[in-house]
Design a protein around this motif. Sequence first.
Motif, mmCIF file in Angstrom:
data_model
loop_
_atom_site.group_PDB
_atom_site.id
_atom_site.type_symbol
_atom_site.label_atom_id
_atom_site.label_comp_id
_atom_site.label_asym_id
_atom_site.label_seq_id
_atom_site.Cartn_x
_atom_site.Cartn_y
_atom_site.Cartn_z
ATOM 1 N N ASP A 102 0.988 -1.145 -0.212
ATOM 2 C CA ASP A 102 0.192 -0.094 -0.042
ATOM 3 C C ASP A 102 0.811 1.161 0.097
ATOM 4 O OD1 ASP A 102 -2.856 -1.401 0.535
ATOM 5 O OD2 ASP A 102 -1.713 -2.074 2.075
ATOM 6 N N LEU A 247 -6.988 -1.848 2.471
ATOM 7 C CA LEU A 247 -5.602 -1.920 2.722
ATOM 8 C C LEU A 247 -5.400 -3.456 2.230
ATOM 9 C CD1 LEU A 247 -4.865 -0.065 5.898
ATOM 10 C CD2 LEU A 247 -4.208 0.886 3.502
ATOM 11 N N ARG A 248 -4.018 -3.590 1.458
ATOM 12 C CA ARG A 248 -3.767 -5.200 1.061
ATOM 13 C C ARG A 248 -2.701 -5.753 2.095
ATOM 14 N NH1 ARG A 248 -1.521 -4.089 -4.596
ATOM 15 N NH2 ARG A 248 -1.166 -2.054 -3.693
ATOM 16 N N PRO A 262 -2.064 5.515 1.480
ATOM 17 C CA PRO A 262 -3.455 5.484 1.810
ATOM 18 C C PRO A 262 -4.107 6.700 2.597
ATOM 19 C CG PRO A 262 -2.277 3.502 2.488
ATOM 20 C CD PRO A 262 -1.352 4.662 1.918
#
Length: 347
Positions: A102, A247-248, A262
């Motif tokens: 991110d 979010l990853r 982010p």
Amino acid sequence: MLYSLIRPALFLLDPERAHGLAIAALKLLPLGKPAPDGGPLAIRVAGLSFPNPLGMAAGFDKNAEVPDALLGVGFGFAEVGSITPLPQAGNPKPRMFRLVEDRGVINRLGFNNEGADAALRRLTRRTGQSQGKPGIVGINIGANKDSADRIADYVAMTKVMAPLASYLAVNISSPNTPGLRALQDEAALTGLLDAVLAARGPSQVPVFLKVAPDLTPADIDAISRIAIDKGLAALIVSNTTISRPPLRSRYAGESGGLSGAPLRELAQQRLRDFRKASGGAIPLVGVGGIASAEDAWARIRAGASLVQIYSAMAFDGPDIARRIVGGLERLMKRDGFASIAEAVGSE
């Protein structure tokens, strides 16, 4: 290019350890000259002449160890801290997490720093050399976590640091010191600012206020009105967020303040909100998710007179300052502006 080669090795380290190595590396670098005054990106804010609008945000140089090194790699100003009256270790580790996928960071550091005395020694040496070193160095001040009187902490820090600061940044927006953000409430904020402004003494150093992005419209209106009424020099918009966009990263669920890419959209919108609420009557410093000249330019067009970065430097290395500054000059010329000041709020 060099940083891109060493970054994979750095990213194998705990983020705090990697940060410590970054500070150590800056100490070893030959000290570059600060950006010259009067260049094409020069702007005057709060009575100070900034050679360019790009600054290093607070949190990178917590203990005032490398402000001149930061100026030497291309930043127009550096903000050290947050510094508290007494040393404190901060929150338990691990407390800092890279969200690589991110391009973000979550931290719950908790104002870890060596305290006012250690920073005072370093800053006194800096200002005492050859009638003081050139460059704008702001000092970000905070309160100790276990303080019985947090306003008294800010007053003490103001008295100590005002003679050494280009400007003071009052940080009441960290999410990692319990109860600190309550000082953004209208009555508490009024009392805090009255005390800080009175504590400056003869220096009359400009006072900036750093606010959170997690504010309601009523909060934004009240803070803007109080800041204007009290004659603050600028608002820094904004600190990290406790909100969580999608979010990853596997660290997405960690508690603390989120920064980096982010945060960009929220920080940009909060800057617009404060610009609208203040009617442009107070300068704004745009922070949060800025990682390129285009990001910085968008923040300036939205109303920021100055911008700051931090998390992006971890991903892109110290040359990011010169890249952003060079890109800003190109964008300013491309869009037909004669100065940064002319572009502020022009979107």
